[in-house]
Design an enzyme around this catalytic site. Structure first.
Site, PDB file in Angstrom:
ATOM      1  N   ASP A   1      40.018   1.820  54.226  1.00 38.11           N
ATOM      2  CA  ASP A   1      40.139   2.462  55.533  1.00 38.11           C
ATOM      3  C   ASP A   1      41.557   3.002  55.656  1.00 38.11           C
ATOM      4  O   ASP A   1      42.486   2.496  55.023  1.00 38.11           O
ATOM      5  CB  ASP A   1      39.870   1.460  56.657  1.00 38.11           C
ATOM      6  CG  ASP A   1      39.884   2.145  58.019  1.00 38.11           C
ATOM      7  OD1 ASP A   1      39.094   3.088  58.202  1.00 38.11           O
ATOM      8  OD2 ASP A   1      40.690   1.760  58.875  1.00 38.11           O
TER       9      ASP A   1
ATOM     10  N   GLU B   1      44.527   4.469  58.588  1.00 41.57           N
ATOM     11  CA  GLU B   1      44.947   4.728  59.967  1.00 41.57           C
ATOM     12  C   GLU B   1      45.804   5.988  59.896  1.00 41.57           C
ATOM     13  O   GLU B   1      46.544   6.192  58.919  1.00 41.57           O
ATOM     14  CB  GLU B   1      45.759   3.561  60.533  1.00 41.57           C
ATOM     15  CG  GLU B   1      45.005   2.234  60.591  1.00 41.57           C
ATOM     16  CD  GLU B   1      43.805   2.241  61.528  1.00 41.57           C
ATOM     17  OE1 GLU B   1      43.748   3.117  62.427  1.00 41.57           O
ATOM     18  OE2 GLU B   1      42.915   1.391  61.356  1.00 41.57           O
TER      19      GLU B   1
ATOM     20  N   HIS C   1      41.104  -2.529  63.968  1.00 37.68           N
ATOM     21  CA  HIS C   1      42.104  -1.490  64.198  1.00 37.68           C
ATOM     22  C   HIS C   1      43.409  -1.738  63.462  1.00 37.68           C
ATOM     23  O   HIS C   1      44.456  -1.276  63.861  1.00 37.68           O
ATOM     24  CB  HIS C   1      42.321  -1.253  65.692  1.00 37.68           C
ATOM     25  CG  HIS C   1      41.078  -0.715  66.345  1.00 37.68           C
ATOM     26  ND1 HIS C   1      40.587   0.536  66.076  1.00 37.68           N
ATOM     27  CD2 HIS C   1      40.216  -1.302  67.190  1.00 37.68           C
ATOM     28  CE1 HIS C   1      39.463   0.705  66.755  1.00 37.68           C
ATOM     29  NE2 HIS C   1      39.218  -0.393  67.431  1.00 37.68           N
TER      30      HIS C   1
ATOM     31  N   ASP D   1      39.814  -3.360  59.408  1.00 31.90           N
ATOM     32  CA  ASP D   1      38.651  -2.469  59.440  1.00 31.90           C
ATOM     33  C   ASP D   1      37.963  -2.418  58.071  1.00 31.90           C
ATOM     34  O   ASP D   1      36.741  -2.371  57.981  1.00 31.90           O
ATOM     35  CB  ASP D   1      39.075  -1.060  59.867  1.00 31.90           C
ATOM     36  CG  ASP D   1      39.252  -0.976  61.380  1.00 31.90           C
ATOM     37  OD1 ASP D   1      39.123  -2.023  62.039  1.00 31.90           O
ATOM     38  OD2 ASP D   1      39.511   0.124  61.892  1.00 31.90           O
TER      39      ASP D   1
END
Lengths: 693, 124
Positions: free
Chosen positions: A504, A506, A645, A650
């Site tokens: 994942d 961000e 988050h 995640d």
């Protein structure tokens, strides 16, 4: 100037003398005298005009050069102390240029010294600021600094969480919008009184304890406050540090009630029972009717006593932990610590989704390290999985291996061994502190575990927070997700047997095409259907641009946190080598790929691995349910949401969702990688079609 | 074996009641005072049901329970743990180690007899 005036005067005097000589020579001839006078006057005027012009020119030149010297001197004074006057150019002004140059050198040295000092101070301030920020952000206690008007000047993230503030606290906002006024005012009054009467206090008296509540009445806070003094030792503000003691106070209250029930509450039934039994024993030949009454009392009061005890025991069981100080612990931190401490960590894998435990981290770390040693001796050379298994009130820390369970009697023998020399703690102490037990059981199929249950904790500070954040919008760049099928050797393998890296990212925002960039990337490996929490990749990335506050709300990564971190061009090759030949998995993978793919060229690596999108797979499994967000799926699949988050949180959540999806796909006849990719391609086509119409 | 019960407890006062009540209900009752004697008694003649205290000298009830369950020839032996260890974590441990039921002290003898009768019906 005087020279020129003297030269002009001399010329006129010379003209007058010449005129007098001519007059004497000519004698009395009037006409000749007039002509001579005229010529002499004319000559004098011409000579004087010549001198005048020369004087004017020389004066103008002098003025210009003086102005130039002044400009150069100003240049030295204001802009460039390295500039120097050319003494040859200003020779007539000597020794002024030399003096100016000397002054410039002094000025230059002074400026350089002052710049060096300023740079040193700036560096020190920046360093101290970074330290302060790091300390404040790492503190689990909330910290708020206010001025004497109680306006908030500074706060840390923990303060936001403890005071249940969503978003920004707002500098300049009144503290009393957040915590109850009176206890804080009372503490400040006490501190200012001490300061006035006794002067600045020694460190142990510099702060006073305060117990106050958050204004939403959700949290009881144990705080300390101390004054901030200026150079005149007058208070200019104060600092409030606090922690949430709601649970602690509630536990203490329950404990008091139980203790009271155990002593006072049992006196009456015990008195009745004792009186009845003693009476019956003293009078064995009492009439049958009376004896029957006593028997009834004995039965009734025994029952009452049993019930009372059961009530107390139930209340006691609800107090999840003992009186030893406990704190929330992230299981992965604990397990990593154990594996690192164990001298041989060969053959130990961390497996399972991390959970939040409520316990004494140090005691558990010692206990798990000792248990790993015991299990290793039991298992011999075999591999050991250090697993987490989620439960309801308790989560389980399990050691798993291929072989037989460990006999209960053997485990009992470990109980009284000291775990380390310094603390003298034993395994029994640690279990008692955590009100826990431990056992070894068979899992079937020749596999066994040693199980240690530990109370479950809420994820600190984030309870309910993830619910407030909207999910990332579904994102499809259709070109990114339409894949050709891998070769038969990989494509025909069962999904369960493949190695995956679930990842994942961000980001600074949602649109890579408009300049948004990655700020964090993380991945976790799945091998043989097990999430290997010990094999993770997690990097913060410098996006090379400011991070908008709206996205900081999502991932909590600030500009200060990315400062000095490597750019994506450095991180992507590291991620590539972590991934190796695994299949990539991401939730809404096209979103992450839209950020990664454009960086491949400049990073010199390509992520050519097959990619599975858990959102597309979920859309196939849950055809009739619209919400296939990660939170929605996790909730539906009964996976506890913790650490959401963050990229790694995640990724782990996606890994758990993906494993469940693989099981559900099998029930729908999807077994191999090729089948899953074909299915994803169909889902992409359907979305492409829907987007067009 | 069908109606044989082994009561294992080092506390004679509770054994007194249980033994008496079991005999009254027509069961063939034997008594053991610790874990080791219990395992020996089971080895000699496996009972249909073991009422097993947890905290005992030599081998505790959890240990005895695990040993019984580890031996396939004793698969049919039912185990009820009777114990003063009343926390749910201990109940979970007992059940994980293979007990069929778990009764905490103090208990009503009526409840215990009812459970025994459910596991070993009078006609069974």
């Amino acid at each position: 100037m005087l020279l020129f005036l003297a030269a002009g005067g001399s010329t006129l005097a010379l003209s007058a003398g010449l005129y007098a000589l001519i007059v004497l020579a000519i004698g009395g001839d009037a006409e000749a005298r007039r002509v001579a006078t005229g010529n002499a006057m004319l000559g004098a005027i011409v000579v004087a005009a010549g001198f005048g012009a020369l004087w004017w020119r020389l004066t103008a030149d002098l003025k210009r050069r003086t102005a130039a010297m002044a400009e150069e001197t100003q240049l030295i004074a204001r802009a460039n102390p390295r500039h120097a006057l050319d003494p040859a150019h200003y020779a007539e002004f000597a020794p002024v240029p030399q003096a100016v140059n000397e002054l410039a050198a002094k000025l230059r040295d002074a400026r350089e010294e002052s710049d060096r000092r300023a740079a040193r101070s700036t560096r020190q301030i920046a360093e101290q600021k970074a330290w302060l920020e790091a300390i404040l952000s790492d503190l689990s206690e909330g910290v708020v600094v206010c001025n004497m008007n109680h306006q908030v000047l500074l706060y840390n993230q923990a303060a936001l969480k403890l005071l249940h503030v969503s978003g920004e606290l707002g500098l300049g906002r009144s503290l009393f919008k957040l915590v109850t006024r009176q206890p804080v005012l009372h503490a400040l009054e006490l501190l200012t009184f001490r300061l006035r009467t006794q002067g600045p206090p020694p460190p142990d008296l510099a702060t006073v304890p305060v117990v106050c509540a958050s204004t939403d009445a959700k949290a009881l806070l144990r705080a300390r406050t101390g004054l901030i003094l200026d150079e005149k030792r007058d208070p200019t503000g104060y600092v409030l540090t606090f922690s949430d003691v709601t649970q602690e106070i509630a536990t203490l209250g329950k404990r008091d009630t139980l203790l009271n029930a155990a002593t006072e509450g049992m006196r009456a039934p015990l008195a009745n029972l004792r009186a009845a039994v003693e009476t019956v024993a003293a009078y064995p030949s009492m009439p049958a009717e009376q004896r029957a009454s006593f028997d009834q009392v004995i039965v009734r009061e025994s029952n009452a006593l049993s019930e009372k005890l059961e009530q107390i025991a139930t209340g006691y069981r609800e107090l999840v932990a003992g009186s030893w100080p406990m704190a929330p612990i992230y299981s992965l931190d604990l397990q990593n610590c154990v594996v690192q401490r164990a001298s041989e960590d060969r053959g130990v894998s961390l497996v399972g989704l991390p959970v939040w435990l409520y316990g004494d981290s140090f005691g558990l770390m010692l206990a798990l390290t000792a248990l790993l040693g015991h299990v290793r001796r039991h298992v011999g050379g075999g591999a050991i999985d250090l697993c987490t298994a989620p439960g309801q009130k308790r989560h389980y820390l399990d050691f798993a291996w291929d072989g037989a369970p460990i006999p209960s009697a053997e485990i009992d023998r470990w109980m009284s061994d000291p775990l380390d020399a310094a603390s003298g703690l034993t395994l029994r102490d640690v279990l008692d502190r955590h009100r826990s037990e431990m056992w070894s059981q068979s899992l079937g199929a020749g596999r066994a575990i040693l199980r240690l249950p530990i109370a479950a904790a809420e994820q600190p500070g984030l309870a309910g927070e993830s619910g407030r954040l909207p999910p990332r919008p579904e994102f499809y760049d259709f070109a990114l997700m339409h894949q050709s099928l891998p070769t038969a050797s990989l494509g025909d393998r069962p999904l369960k047997s493949l190695s995956y890296v679930v990842f994942d990212t961000e980001t600074t925002g949602l649109d890579a095409a408009r300049g948004d960039e990655i700020v964090q990337i993380a991945g976790v490996r799945i091998v043989n259907g097990r999430i290997l929490t010990g094999e993770t990749f997690e990097r913060i990335v410098d996006p090379g641009r400011p991070i908008p506050s709206a996205s900081v709300t999502f991932h909590g990564i600030t500009d200060a946190m990315v400062k000095g971190k490597p750019p994506i061009q450095v991180v992507l090759p590291q991620f590539r080598s972590f991934v190796a030949d695994s299949v990539l998995v991401a939730h809404n993978a096209a979103f992450d790929l839209s950020f990664l793919k454009p960086k491949e060229l400049e990073s010199g690596v390509a992520l050519g691995n097959p990619v599975l999108d858990s959102q597309l797979l979920a859309a196939h499994v849950f055809e009739n349910i619209d919400d296939n967000s990660l939170d929605g799926l996790a909730h539906r699949l009964g996976i506890e949401i913790e650490g959401r988050h963050t990229a790694l949180g995640d990724a782990m959540m996606t890994a758990a969702v993906f494993l469940r999806l693989v099981e559900l796909l099998e029930t729908r006849g999807v077994h191999t990688l090729n089948q899953a990719i074909e299915l994803s391609n169909v889902a992409v086509e359907l979305r492409r079609h829907a987007a067009r119409h | 074996m069908a109606r044989s019960v082994l009561v294992v407890d080092d506390e004679p006062n509770i054994v007194l009641s249980l033994e008496f009540l079991m005999r009254q209900a027509g069961y063939d009752v034997r008594v053991a005072r610790d874990g080791e004697s219990a395992l020996k008694a089971i080895e000699d003649d496996p009972p249909a049901l073991v009422l097993l205290d947890v905290m005992m000298p030599k081998r505790d009830g959890f240990d005895v329970c695990q040993v019984i369950r580890a031996n396939p020839k004793w698969n049919d032996v039912r185990i009820v743990l009777l114990t003063a260890k009343g926390r749910d974590i201990e109940r979970e441990k007992g059940m994980a180690l293979g007990a069929d039921d778990y009764i905490t002290k103090p208990f009503s003898t009526r409840d215990v007899m009812q459970k025994v009768k459910q596991m070993l019906p009078p006609g069974g």
